[in-house]
Design a protein around this motif. Sequence first.
Motif, short mmCIF file in Angstrom:
data_model
loop_
_atom_site.label_atom_id
_atom_site.label_comp_id
_atom_site.label_asym_id
_atom_site.label_seq_id
_atom_site.Cartn_x
_atom_site.Cartn_y
_atom_site.Cartn_z
N VAL A 150 0.84 -1.20 0.00
CA VAL A 150 0.00 0.00 0.00
C VAL A 150 0.88 1.25 0.00
CG1 VAL A 150 -1.70 1.35 1.31
CG2 VAL A 150 -1.89 -1.14 1.21
N ARG A 152 0.32 5.26 0.90
CA ARG A 152 -0.61 6.22 1.51
C ARG A 152 0.03 7.60 1.50
NH1 ARG A 152 -0.65 1.80 5.12
NH2 ARG A 152 -2.65 0.66 5.11
N THR A 200 2.81 4.98 -7.92
CA THR A 200 2.42 3.69 -7.34
C THR A 200 2.28 2.64 -8.43
OG1 THR A 200 1.25 4.81 -5.54
CG2 THR A 200 0.66 2.51 -5.96
N ARG A 212 -1.61 -0.97 -3.92
CA ARG A 212 -2.85 -0.21 -3.80
C ARG A 212 -2.51 1.20 -3.29
NH1 ARG A 212 -4.71 -3.05 -0.28
NH2 ARG A 212 -4.90 -1.79 1.61
N TYR A 213 -3.17 2.20 -3.88
CA TYR A 213 -3.02 3.57 -3.40
C TYR A 213 -4.19 3.91 -2.49
CZ TYR A 213 -2.87 8.54 -2.92
OH TYR A 213 -2.85 9.81 -2.37
N GLU A 214 -3.89 4.52 -1.33
CA GLU A 214 -4.92 4.99 -0.41
C GLU A 214 -4.69 6.46 -0.10
OE1 GLU A 214 -5.06 2.62 3.11
OE2 GLU A 214 -5.63 0.77 2.05
N GLU A 215 -5.72 7.25 -0.31
CA GLU A 215 -5.63 8.69 -0.05
C GLU A 215 -5.61 8.97 1.45
OE1 GLU A 215 -5.61 12.79 -1.30
OE2 GLU A 215 -5.34 10.92 -2.41
#
Length: 281
Positions: A150, A152, A200, A212-215
């Motif tokens: 991930v 973030r 990413t 996975r990209y998470e804001e």
Amino acid sequence: MILVTGATGTVGGQVLRGLGADHAVRVMARDPRKVGAPAGVEVVHGDYGDPDSLDRALAGVRGVFLVTARVGGDDDEVFLRAARRAGVRHVVKLSAAAVEDDRANDLITRWQRENERLLRDSGMEWTLLRPRSFMSNTLSWAGSIRSEGVVRTLYGASSNACVDPRDIAEVAVRALTEAGHAGRAYTLTGPRAVTAIEQTAQLSELLGRPLRYEEVEPDQARARWGERYPAAVVDALSRSAERQRDGAKVRVEPTVREVTGRPAGSFEDWARDHLAAFMPL
């Protein structure tokens, strides 16, 4: 003799390697034991808070690569005073691209602008390096990539014309060793602006595993920064991120090509060369 400061940092270490054995080089560090200097390079103790140590480090020096990091402090003023006493001719200063942005008025940018003014008014020859964000800043994602797959971060769809620190260092080396760079301010960027979401995806492809990209929400980002930095620096980082969100960091400059004769390195190239940092332990 060329003096390199910040040699344990991202750019200074590359400058040291770029100067190689072709030049007389001295490194100034608070803890010389932490400097992995090549054979033949002199490493001395020096601290911006100790003027006597600066005088010793600057003795016989003609050119300096100057890095300071104590935001809001007077390290530049103290060092430049010592450099004048020592008869230094030319200082190449690591600054930041934000100094050119009229909308940037945070603590970090004001501090860099004042440092630039001090150097320009010093009576010594000067060259200013104004890089956009370092591609190597993505190393802060390495832990979550290795353990969770991930990334973030804040404002992941905003673009930044980030630059390879190796390109900054090559420009610095040329400014220190070639004629024609005095009185110049070089804004340094990569070949195109990229987003964290794009970075990413590029890392995912290179690693051969899904990421996975998470804001991250602004309040979350400020809380994380607050664990490491004082409130004024947290505010500066927040404002910088907002300017990036608003498109202030997308402009690409041809400076790396103009100075070095080759194109600026891409993020994909930088990531490929540093891929081990993102691989599972």
